[in-house]
Design a protein around this motif. Structure first.
Motif, PDB file in Angstrom:
ATOM      1  N   GLY A 230      -3.804  -0.566  12.392  1.00 43.63           N
ATOM      2  CA  GLY A 230      -3.771  -1.756  12.707  1.00 43.63           C
ATOM      3  C   GLY A 230      -2.227  -2.525  12.357  1.00 43.63           C
TER       4      GLY A 230
ATOM      5  N   LEU B 297      -0.081  -1.359  15.421  1.00 44.70           N
ATOM      6  CA  LEU B 297      -0.656  -2.102  16.600  1.00 44.70           C
ATOM      7  C   LEU B 297      -0.059  -3.724  16.709  1.00 44.70           C
ATOM      8  N   THR B 298       0.005  -4.199  15.471  1.00 40.80           N
ATOM      9  CA  THR B 298       0.457  -5.595  15.321  1.00 40.80           C
ATOM     10  C   THR B 298       1.870  -5.526  15.611  1.00 40.80           C
TER      11      THR B 298
ATOM     12  N   ARG C  70       2.236  -5.365  19.613  1.00 40.80           N
ATOM     13  CA  ARG C  70       1.659  -6.500  20.069  1.00 40.80           C
ATOM     14  C   ARG C  70       2.730  -7.748  19.916  1.00 40.80           C
TER      15      ARG C  70
ATOM     16  N   THR D 135      -2.018   5.588  25.487  1.00 41.62           N
ATOM     17  CA  THR D 135      -2.913   5.295  24.010  1.00 41.62           C
ATOM     18  C   THR D 135      -4.383   5.565  24.203  1.00 41.62           C
TER      19      THR D 135
ATOM     20  N   GLU E 262      -6.261   3.642  22.337  1.00 44.60           N
ATOM     21  CA  GLU E 262      -6.807   2.454  21.728  1.00 44.60           C
ATOM     22  C   GLU E 262      -6.880   1.669  22.884  1.00 44.60           C
TER      23      GLU E 262
ATOM     24  N   GLU F 140      -9.129  -1.163  23.385  1.00 43.38           N
ATOM     25  CA  GLU F 140      -9.140  -2.708  23.047  1.00 43.38           C
ATOM     26  C   GLU F 140      -7.923  -3.067  23.006  1.00 43.38           C
ATOM     27  N   PHE F 141      -7.003  -2.120  22.554  1.00 47.29           N
ATOM     28  CA  PHE F 141      -5.680  -2.915  22.498  1.00 47.29           C
ATOM     29  C   PHE F 141      -5.077  -2.886  23.915  1.00 47.29           C
TER      30      PHE F 141
ATOM     31  N   GLN G  28      -5.811  -5.712  25.366  1.00 48.97           N
ATOM     32  CA  GLN G  28      -5.140  -6.999  25.049  1.00 48.97           C
ATOM     33  C   GLN G  28      -3.694  -7.290  25.491  1.00 48.97           C
TER      34      GLN G  28
END
Length: 270
Positions: free
Chosen positions: A196, A199-200, A203, A217, A219, A221-222, A225
């Protein structure tokens, strides 16, 4: 001398791959790939292992050669120069210049273990860009602050968690001030509880900075987004590409649906 008056890429794409082929022995990893990324676009590549995802990034960073095809980055040929209007293999000087357009964040961090965090971030700006030590230090603190690592500037990589090391790796890539940032599965080597924090940071970069980003990736869901577009790769080609909502809620191709279903089931059973 190369003829720089030739406009080799008439499109407005910052990355253009035309009929790119990459083979490892008898295996074709990229199969006449056509691929475009626009300036400022955030593009995520997904797909099964061996589909050619990471190879795209490694060829862009000139870590792997290509067997056929042409690539242009920021309107300039990557693996070729033009002489008398014809493409010829790029010189090492040309490749060095082109690498400055891009920064890459690897799976395994690739930090220098004998250097402090600050030295890891300043090394390339000093030796590649020719910045003074003071200028490089100022730039290092700017980007270490961006990723929340200024308090760790004098530590060595072995004193950091995996998530912290990856944040330093992101700062190191940013310190070269590239136009394009490449991420090769940046969370795959991390413990789940550390994913996390990385990813933060990514983002935040996608939201606050006008960078072109190309991300490989798992990931999903990431990817959903942060992406402007998601490309599903299989067997060295793009099977399907669309905005993330379209890919993840209503994929058009049977192979895409099969991959996503299998991937979700595997995550649920993990």
């Amino acid at each position: 001398m190369p003829d720089s008056s030739i406009p080799p890429d008439p499109t407005d794409a910052i990355i253009t791959m035309d009929q790119v082929v990459k083979r490892f022995g008898a295996a074709t990893v990229l199969d006449h790939l056509d691929f475009r990324v626009s300036k400022g676009e955030k593009v995520t590549i997904i797909g099964p292992s061996g589909s050619g995802k990471s190879t795209v990034l490694r060829i862009l960073m000139t870590l792997e050669t290509l067997d056929e095809g042409l690539i242009h980055v920021a309107g300039k040929p990557l693996w070729h120069e033009y002489r008398h209007g014809r493409p010829v293999p790029a010189s090492e000087a040309h490749l060095r210049a082109m690498r400055k357009e891009m920064g890459m964040v690897f799976q395994q961090f690739n930090l220098f273990p004998h250097m402090t965090v600050r030295r890891n971030v300043t090394e390339s700006p000093v030796h590649v860009l020719g910045l003074s030590k003071a200028e490089a230090d100022q730039r290092a603190y700017e980007y270490l602050d961006l990723v929340g690592m200024t308090d760790h500037a004098d530590k060595f990589p072995s004193q950091l968690s995996g998530g912290q090391q990856q944040r330093v790796a992101i700062a190191r890539a940013l310190a070269m001030r590239p136009n394009i940032l490449l991420f090769d599965e940046p969370t795959s080597a991390l413990d789940p509880e550390l994913v996390g924090e990385v990813l933060t940071v990514i983002r935040r970069l996608s939201e606050e900075h006008d960078l072109t980003m190309l991300l490989v990736t798992h990931e999903m869901e990431f990817a959903r987004q942060i992406s402007d577009r998601v490309c599903f790769f299989d067997k060295g080609t793009i099977v399907e590409q669309a905005p993330p909502e379209a890919i993840f809620t209503a994929p058009q191709e049977a192979r895409t649906r099969e991959f996503l279903k299998t991937f979700i089931q595997a995550r649920q059973n993990a």
